[in-house]
Design a protein around this motif. Sequence first.
Motif, PDB file in Angstrom:
ATOM      1  N   ALA A   1      -0.818  -4.291  -8.063  1.00 44.05           N
ATOM      2  CA  ALA A   1       0.633  -4.435  -8.178  1.00 44.05           C
ATOM      3  C   ALA A   1       1.319  -3.918  -6.926  1.00 44.05           C
ATOM      4  N   ASN A   2       0.876  -2.771  -6.419  1.00 45.74           N
ATOM      5  CA  ASN A   2       1.476  -2.196  -5.212  1.00 45.74           C
ATOM      6  C   ASN A   2       1.269  -3.098  -4.001  1.00 45.74           C
TER       7      ASN A   2
ATOM      8  N   TYR B   1       1.278  -6.317  -4.017  1.00 47.78           N
ATOM      9  CA  TYR B   1       2.289  -7.376  -4.094  1.00 47.78           C
ATOM     10  C   TYR B   1       3.665  -6.837  -3.673  1.00 47.78           C
TER      11      TYR B   1
ATOM     12  N   GLY C   1       4.740  -8.233  -8.644  1.00 50.47           N
ATOM     13  CA  GLY C   1       4.327  -6.837  -8.685  1.00 50.47           C
ATOM     14  C   GLY C   1       4.877  -6.125  -9.902  1.00 50.47           C
TER      15      GLY C   1
END
Length: 228
Positions: A99-100, A102, A111
């Motif tokens: 996620a980070n 993105y 994200g």
Amino acid sequence: MPIYNARLEQININEMRRYAGLQKVSFSEERLEAARSEALLYIEPKTSWELYDYDCKSQIIKSNPPIHIKGEKAGAHLRGAAKIICIAATIGSALTDTANSYFQKGEYTHGLLLDAAATAAVEQTADALERVLTPKAAAKGYKMHWRYSPGYGDWPLEEQAKLLPLCHGQDIGISITELNMLSPVKSITAVIGLYPDGERIPQDMQGCASCGKKECVFRRKILVADNS
């Protein structure tokens, strides 16, 4: 030291929507589904727990060394409990790292959806452990209350450091940061009160039902004990 590695075949898409703050807005189901499918590739659900005797009058977990559960609300939540199960749950760091990545690429929406999926997944992991523990407790003649974590109510977040060893969180890869946060961030520690059959479980409200912030975008729809 019991460990249970839950299998999550799906992540609750409605909980993803809630954690992403999308409850009151229309949003592409395809994007939610794509994020959920990707998230399932990265989660590593793990849980651990331990059972202890508990003195509800002094709010002492009879561990070695004994641990005092601070806070009037925490004490009220566990009022009448004879034993406590200390639990830990995590999904690891891979999904949060993804996620980070993105976010760093400027793909903020995706994200955010992956982060919401991670939050939903760790809650489901803890829920899965509770489903395993419920019949175990019943076989010993106990009913289970809902889980209660440091930082909730008036139980100080700083107590994470004391609770983590009791539930063997280090053995499933969880540690404590200098700010008393869990690492990986999508991790949970909590206690669950056990009550002998026939003993009344305190009727305190759970989660969103106990919170006065009725306009919160993360608020779960309350069907019982709520006038909102």
